[in-house]
Motif scaffolding. Structure first.
Motif, mmCIF file in Angstrom:
data_model
loop_
_atom_site.group_PDB
_atom_site.id
_atom_site.type_symbol
_atom_site.label_atom_id
_atom_site.label_comp_id
_atom_site.label_asym_id
_atom_site.label_seq_id
_atom_site.Cartn_x
_atom_site.Cartn_y
_atom_site.Cartn_z
ATOM 1 N N GLU A 6 -1.852 24.309 7.193
ATOM 2 C CA GLU A 6 -0.628 24.945 7.677
ATOM 3 C C GLU A 6 0.601 24.165 7.224
ATOM 4 N N ASN A 7 0.506 22.831 7.299
ATOM 5 C CA ASN A 7 1.589 21.963 6.820
ATOM 6 C C ASN A 7 0.953 20.869 5.971
ATOM 7 N N PRO A 8 0.850 21.072 4.657
ATOM 8 C CA PRO A 8 0.111 20.133 3.802
ATOM 9 C C PRO A 8 0.630 18.702 3.819
ATOM 10 N N THR A 9 1.916 18.505 4.168
ATOM 11 C CA THR A 9 2.499 17.163 4.120
ATOM 12 C C THR A 9 2.470 16.450 5.471
ATOM 13 N N ASP A 10 1.775 17.009 6.467
ATOM 14 C CA ASP A 10 1.796 16.374 7.789
ATOM 15 C C ASP A 10 1.039 15.044 7.830
ATOM 16 N N VAL A 11 0.319 14.721 6.738
ATOM 17 C CA VAL A 11 -0.394 13.434 6.676
ATOM 18 C C VAL A 11 0.433 12.359 5.967
ATOM 19 N N PHE A 12 1.664 12.690 5.588
ATOM 20 C CA PHE A 12 2.480 11.762 4.796
ATOM 21 C C PHE A 12 2.732 10.443 5.522
ATOM 22 N N ILE A 13 3.241 10.507 6.754
ATOM 23 C CA ILE A 13 3.548 9.285 7.504
ATOM 24 C C ILE A 13 2.274 8.478 7.799
ATOM 25 N N PRO A 14 1.169 9.127 8.250
ATOM 26 C CA PRO A 14 -0.080 8.358 8.431
ATOM 27 C C PRO A 14 -0.556 7.669 7.156
ATOM 28 N N ILE A 15 -0.456 8.345 6.011
ATOM 29 C CA ILE A 15 -0.858 7.721 4.745
ATOM 30 C C ILE A 15 0.040 6.538 4.424
ATOM 31 N N LEU A 16 1.334 6.700 4.650
ATOM 32 C CA LEU A 16 2.292 5.620 4.385
ATOM 33 C C LEU A 16 1.939 4.373 5.196
ATOM 34 N N ILE A 17 1.608 4.564 6.465
ATOM 35 C CA ILE A 17 1.257 3.430 7.335
ATOM 36 C C ILE A 17 -0.049 2.783 6.876
ATOM 37 N N ALA A 18 -1.064 3.618 6.586
ATOM 38 C CA ALA A 18 -2.380 3.096 6.201
ATOM 39 C C ALA A 18 -2.321 2.362 4.864
ATOM 40 N N THR A 19 -1.594 2.909 3.893
ATOM 41 C CA THR A 19 -1.528 2.268 2.573
ATOM 42 C C THR A 19 -0.717 0.977 2.643
ATOM 43 N N TYR A 20 0.268 0.923 3.533
ATOM 44 C CA TYR A 20 1.036 -0.320 3.702
ATOM 45 C C TYR A 20 0.143 -1.424 4.256
ATOM 46 N N ILE A 21 -0.665 -1.083 5.270
ATOM 47 C CA ILE A 21 -1.557 -2.076 5.869
ATOM 48 C C ILE A 21 -2.585 -2.548 4.849
ATOM 49 N N SER A 22 -3.134 -1.613 4.067
ATOM 50 C CA SER A 22 -4.101 -1.971 3.035
ATOM 51 C C SER A 22 -3.495 -2.937 2.017
ATOM 52 N N THR A 23 -2.288 -2.619 1.557
ATOM 53 C CA THR A 23 -1.621 -3.465 0.564
ATOM 54 C C THR A 23 -1.272 -4.831 1.136
ATOM 55 N N LEU A 24 -0.788 -4.856 2.374
ATOM 56 C CA LEU A 24 -0.414 -6.125 3.011
ATOM 57 C C LEU A 24 -1.633 -7.021 3.188
ATOM 58 N N VAL A 25 -2.749 -6.451 3.638
ATOM 59 C CA VAL A 25 -3.972 -7.243 3.830
ATOM 60 C C VAL A 25 -4.493 -7.744 2.480
ATOM 61 N N GLY A 26 -4.435 -6.900 1.454
ATOM 62 C CA GLY A 26 -4.855 -7.336 0.118
ATOM 63 C C GLY A 26 -4.005 -8.486 -0.391
ATOM 64 N N LEU A 27 -2.686 -8.385 -0.186
ATOM 65 C CA LEU A 27 -1.774 -9.457 -0.602
ATOM 66 C C LEU A 27 -2.061 -10.745 0.165
ATOM 67 N N LEU A 28 -2.289 -10.634 1.472
ATOM 68 C CA LEU A 28 -2.589 -11.815 2.290
ATOM 69 C C LEU A 28 -3.893 -12.475 1.852
ATOM 70 N N ALA A 29 -4.901 -11.648 1.515
ATOM 71 C CA ALA A 29 -6.198 -12.194 1.074
ATOM 72 C C ALA A 29 -6.043 -12.983 -0.221
ATOM 73 N N VAL A 30 -5.307 -12.409 -1.180
ATOM 74 C CA VAL A 30 -5.095 -13.100 -2.449
ATOM 75 C C VAL A 30 -4.229 -14.342 -2.252
ATOM 76 N N ALA A 31 -3.187 -14.213 -1.428
ATOM 77 C CA ALA A 31 -2.291 -15.354 -1.179
ATOM 78 C C ALA A 31 -3.055 -16.512 -0.544
ATOM 79 N N PHE A 32 -4.012 -16.197 0.332
ATOM 80 C CA PHE A 32 -4.821 -17.241 0.985
ATOM 81 C C PHE A 32 -5.662 -17.989 -0.046
ATOM 82 N N VAL A 33 -6.299 -17.248 -0.937
ATOM 83 C CA VAL A 33 -7.163 -17.873 -1.949
ATOM 84 C C VAL A 33 -6.338 -18.644 -2.979
#
Length: 409
Positions: free
Chosen positions: A167-194
């Protein structure tokens, strides 16, 4: 890897069906498998054709963004950050520009542009590599940031959701934005730690702080709303942001004296060609998943997962989207086919349909990206690249589940 996954779908379907025929007396199981093969090959073709208009629209719009210099502007704004995250790369080195261009293309959903730019960036980084068969710190960080997503405008997901009746194809935009930010931040933290990267550098803190404030502001705002109002506001904000982006592209084209219409037509032609090119890939994966489902193998795995979930007293609605999550690190096209299968089976606006969409947008395909980027420069020793990439994937999937329950639960 994709070849192995595809073959495993058929073998698992065959042996599961054989078990059901011999031990459970199910004489219809092979007929159901053959029916699924024919019906899903037809569905894949119809989906691909249905995507033509929407893909032409969005790729036309994104071509205006390219011509208007939007990616170049983004490149210039992010270069100071990457020059500090990758201290081994000299200032002004061509690798920095290629890295930011690649990440910018990924963020804007320009998949066709992102891959060649990523390979170019990896080759530029390889010129600084003292051990050509071993990944450097900068190459690993670049790869993990790629695999963790950084998707600001998941246009492909919107396109599939529109085609499958959301009905509204873009209603997942904000959830995706939040999830991809957390994924990227955790990936950056993991690499920064090593790699012992100094994330407390003033410039790095300024960038990360700004990104966190934006995402944190969204979290605070939406957490203060009742769920129905949160859904409405999310949809409104998503649509405003996306249309404002289009207007920004057009204004940029006007400012630079670029013919926006011609640029749109150029990109739209590519969209049409892309829709035709994906037909065989979509047929291959949807048929493989279809026989896997028709044999009962997918249902068995889902039932096993539900049993474990029930044992711990957890809501089990996320289980139907797990195939997309499990496939995502290995195959982008496989995960996309799983997402489509989930939306076709349960509905694009079902909880599992939305969760599959958010999972699909939260991370990239770790092993595919690793194989393509490292393979392009002959790297054999990947060091901690895969481990950090998988950590980022896991964080993105968990974030996707939580944020989907929050928005749509």
């Amino acid at each position: 890897m994709l070849n192995i996954i595809w073959i495993c779908f058929f073998l698992a379907a065959f042996f599961t069906a054989l078990f059901k025929l011999i031990f459970l007396g199910d004489q219809q199981v092979f007929a159901q498998i053959m029916e699924a093969m024919f019906s899903l090959s037809k569905s894949a073709f119809e989906i691909s054709l249905g995507l033509t208009g929407v893909l032409a629209l969005w790729l036309g719009i994104m071509r205006i963004g390219e011509k208007s210099g939007f990616i170049l502007l983004l490149t210039q704004s992010l270069t100071p950050l990457f020059s500090r995250l990758m201290p081994d790369v000299p200032k002004g080195h061509p690798a920095l520009g290629a890295i930011v261009m690649n990440i910018s293309a990924n963020a804007l959903g320009l998949d066709n542009a992102a891959t060649p730019l990523g390979i170019k960036a990896m080759k530029e980084l390889q010129t600084l590599n003292p051990n050509p068969d071993t990944a450097t710190n900068a190459q690993i960080l670049f790869l993990v940031i790629n695999t963790s997503g950084v998707t600001l405008f998941p246009i492909t997901i919107f396109t599939y959701r529109a085609q499958l009746g959301a009905e509204n194809p873009t209603d997942v935009f904000i959830p995706i934005l939040i999830a991809t930010y957390i994924s990227t931040l955790v990936g950056l933290l993991a690499v920064a730690f090593v790699q012992k990267i100094n994330l407390l550098d003033k410039v790095v803190m300024a960038y990360l702080g700004s990104f966190t404030l934006v995402v944190g502001g969204l979290l605070v705002y939406f957490s203060s709303l009742p769920q129905q109002q949160m859904l409405q506001q999310s949809a409104i904000i998503s649509n405003i942001i996306l249309f404002s982006l289009i207007i920004s592209f057009i204004f940029g084209a006007l400012y630079k004296g670029i013919n926006a219409y011609d640029a749109f037509i150029e990109g739209a032609k590519e969209g049409f060609q892309t829709a035709i090119l994906i037909i065989p890939y979509l047929v291959a994966m949807l048929v493989a998943i279809g026989v896997f489902r028709a044999s009962g193998a997918l249902e068995m795995l889902a039932d096993l997962a539900r049993t474990l979930v029930h044992y711990f007293g957890i809501d089990d609605r996320f289980v139907d989207a797990l195939p997309t999550a499990l496939m995502k690190p290995f195959s982008g096209s496989g995960a996309r086919a799983m997402m489509i299968d989930t939306m076709k089976t349960h509905g694009a606006d079902s909880f599992s349909g939305r969760l599959a969409s958010v999972v699909q947008g939260s991370t990239e395909t770790t092993f595919y990206v690793l194989a393509i980027y490292f393979g392009s420069v002959g790297i054999k020793r990947i060091r901690h690249a895969a481990a950090c990439g998988i950590i980022a994937d896991f964080a993105g999937i968990i974030a996707a589940i939580f944020v989907t329950y929050w928005f749509f639960g």
